[in-house]
Design an enzyme around this catalytic site. Structure first.
Site, PDB file in Angstrom:
ATOM      1  CG  LEU A   1      -6.636 -27.975  20.588  1.00 32.12           C
ATOM      2  CD1 LEU A   1      -6.806 -29.319  19.910  1.00 32.12           C
ATOM      3  CD2 LEU A   1      -6.931 -28.092  22.077  1.00 32.12           C
TER       4      LEU A   1
ATOM      5  CD  GLU B   1      -4.530 -21.409  10.609  1.00 32.82           C
ATOM      6  OE1 GLU B   1      -4.543 -22.028  11.688  1.00 32.82           O
ATOM      7  OE2 GLU B   1      -3.799 -20.415  10.410  1.00 32.82           O
TER       8      GLU B   1
ATOM      9  CG  ASP C   1      -1.892 -16.481  21.436  1.00 26.14           C
ATOM     10  OD1 ASP C   1      -2.060 -16.207  20.238  1.00 26.14           O
ATOM     11  OD2 ASP C   1      -2.571 -15.997  22.353  1.00 26.14           O
TER      12      ASP C   1
HETATM   13  N1  SAM Z   1      -4.096 -26.019  16.838  1.00 28.09           N
HETATM   14  C1  SAM Z   1      -3.096 -26.420  15.864  1.00 28.09           C
HETATM   15  C2  SAM Z   1      -2.229 -27.532  16.432  1.00 28.09           C
HETATM   16  O1  SAM Z   1      -2.323 -27.780  17.632  1.00 28.09           O
HETATM   17  O2  SAM Z   1      -1.474 -28.134  15.666  1.00 28.09           O
HETATM   18  C3  SAM Z   1      -2.236 -25.244  15.396  1.00 28.09           C
HETATM   19  C4  SAM Z   1      -1.398 -24.570  16.442  1.00 28.09           C
HETATM   20  S1  SAM Z   1      -0.468 -23.221  15.760  1.00 28.09           S
HETATM   21  C5  SAM Z   1       0.824 -23.016  16.916  1.00 28.09           C
HETATM   22  C6  SAM Z   1      -1.542 -21.831  16.026  1.00 28.09           C
HETATM   23  C7  SAM Z   1      -2.433 -21.575  14.820  1.00 28.09           C
HETATM   24  O3  SAM Z   1      -3.381 -20.559  15.106  1.00 28.09           O
HETATM   25  C8  SAM Z   1      -1.667 -21.109  13.604  1.00 28.09           C
HETATM   26  O4  SAM Z   1      -1.956 -21.955  12.519  1.00 28.09           O
HETATM   27  C9  SAM Z   1      -2.163 -19.690  13.367  1.00 28.09           C
HETATM   28  O5  SAM Z   1      -2.172 -19.329  12.012  1.00 28.09           O
HETATM   29  C10 SAM Z   1      -3.565 -19.758  13.958  1.00 28.09           C
HETATM   30  N2  SAM Z   1      -4.126 -18.480  14.397  1.00 28.09           N
HETATM   31  C11 SAM Z   1      -3.491 -17.525  15.115  1.00 28.09           C
HETATM   32  N3  SAM Z   1      -4.321 -16.487  15.350  1.00 28.09           N
HETATM   33  C12 SAM Z   1      -5.515 -16.807  14.779  1.00 28.09           C
HETATM   34  C13 SAM Z   1      -6.758 -16.142  14.669  1.00 28.09           C
HETATM   35  N4  SAM Z   1      -6.953 -14.946  15.212  1.00 28.09           N
HETATM   36  N5  SAM Z   1      -7.761 -16.761  14.012  1.00 28.09           N
HETATM   37  C14 SAM Z   1      -7.580 -17.971  13.459  1.00 28.09           C
HETATM   38  N6  SAM Z   1      -6.427 -18.645  13.525  1.00 28.09           N
HETATM   39  C15 SAM Z   1      -5.399 -18.078  14.172  1.00 28.09           C
END
Ligand code: SAM
Length: 303
Positions: A178, A71, A181
């Site tokens: 999951l 994360e 973006d």
């Molecule tokens: N997978 C989780 C769920 O389904 O509840 C979170 C979904 S959330 C919409 C997308 C997550 O990806 C966010 O917490 C964001 O901070 C993280 N994220 C975005 N780009 C990332 C990156 N390059 N590396 C790690 N995390 C990332």
């Protein structure tokens, strides 16, 4: 500190002991990696894990498998880390979905159930059993007694960079994307978590026979992800029937077990978790939004 994005020069130099103290000892010299006590390596990676719902619900299903959420946000990573710490301290009595429970247990530093009086322990176990029913974990999939979330952790990292610094070639058996973006449309192609360049990295860290999962409520993102993964020669999409039978067929040795009914049940629970156990997935559910998913098998490298 989780405030700095640090990465090891190579996977061998990574210190996993802070993440999985039951599995690794700290390095004895600078520049060395941790000492692997049980010969286990991280096998599941939850990319952009958010609040960690997936990894935390998979951990008791695969007590022998190390899993890691990645994360990028500091506070979110800290939250997941606190949640895991609370669960380790008191695996039975903390509801991982209840933020207050988690915060209270983390602050209190409650003892491991082993140290508790039998009467209290029984109460905790009864509550736990009830909870697992609610969560739909079948009794035969329950972790062994004394299980304490030692196999799950979270790492603050930019998953679009340095993944091969953390994981060796073929180390992972599952990688999850999951609800990634959410601002997909506004992003430039290169800034998207699924892109041809990054797919080469994901294929590198995923072993042949390993599985890549996607799910989203954004139809255009689903099209984007499936068309790019589909165009990549090392991934083959599973049909609905194949998804339903993951674990039954051993295939290329998917996740390293003999195929069995029990394994299939476990893999079905994984799909349930992918759809329903993440915070984002639940939000979509509450708003009665649609979800589209895909599962891909990493093919063997060409001769
Ligand atoms: N997978 C989780 C769920 O389904 O509840 C979170 C979904 S959330 C919409 C997308 C997550 O990806 C966010 O917490 C964001 O901070 C993280 N994220 C975005 N780009 C990332 C990156 N390059 N590396 C790690 N995390 C990332």
């Amino acid at each position: 500190s989780i405030h700095h994005l640090e990465y090891p020069p190579s996977p061998a130099q990574m210190d996993w002991s802070t993440h999985f103290p039951a599995f690794f000892e700290p390095p004895t010299a600078e520049g060395q990696g941790s000492k692997n006590l049980k010969g286990k390596k991280v096998e599941f990676a939850d990319v952009g894990c958010g609040f960690g719902g997936l990894s935390i619900s998979l951990a008791p299903l695969f007590p022998e498998t190390l899993m890691l959420g990645l994360e990028i946000r500091v506070q979110v990573t800290q939250y997941v880390s606190d949640k895991i710490r609370a669960l380790r301290l008191n695996p039975g009595s903390v509801d991982p979905d209840n933020a207050e429970d988690v915060a209270a247990a983390a602050a209190e530093g409650t003892a491991h159930p082993e140290d508790e009086p039998a009467a209290k322990r029984q109460k905790v176990e009864a509550k736990d059993a009830k909870k697992s029913k609610v969560r739909g974990i079948k009794p035969e999939l329950m972790p062994p007694e004394g299980y304490a979330y030692d196999n799950v952790s979270v790492l603050r990292a930019n998953a679009m960079k340095f993944l091969p610094n953390f994981f060796e070639k073929g180390q992972l058996s599952k990688i999850f994307f999951l609800f990634p973006d959410p601002h997909f449309k506004a992003r430039k192609h290169k800034a998207r978590i699924i892109s041809p360049t990054l797919l080469a990295e994901y294929a590198y860290v995923l072993r042949p026979g390993g599985l890549l999962y996607t799910i989203t409520d954004v139809p255009d993102l689903h099209i984007w992800m499936t068309s790019h993964i589909g165009a990549f020669p090392l991934f083959q999409r599973l049909t609905d029937e194949e998804i339903d039978n993951i674990g039954l067929t051993s295939g290329e040795g998917v996740v390293g077990y003999e195929g069995s009914d029990l394994q299939r049940e476990r893999e079905r629970a994984v799909m349930e978790a992918v759809k329903k156990r993440t915070e984002e997935g639940r939000k979509v559910e509450r708003n009665q939004g649609g979800k589209e998913w895909s599962v891909w098998r990493r093919l063997p490298d060409p001769e």
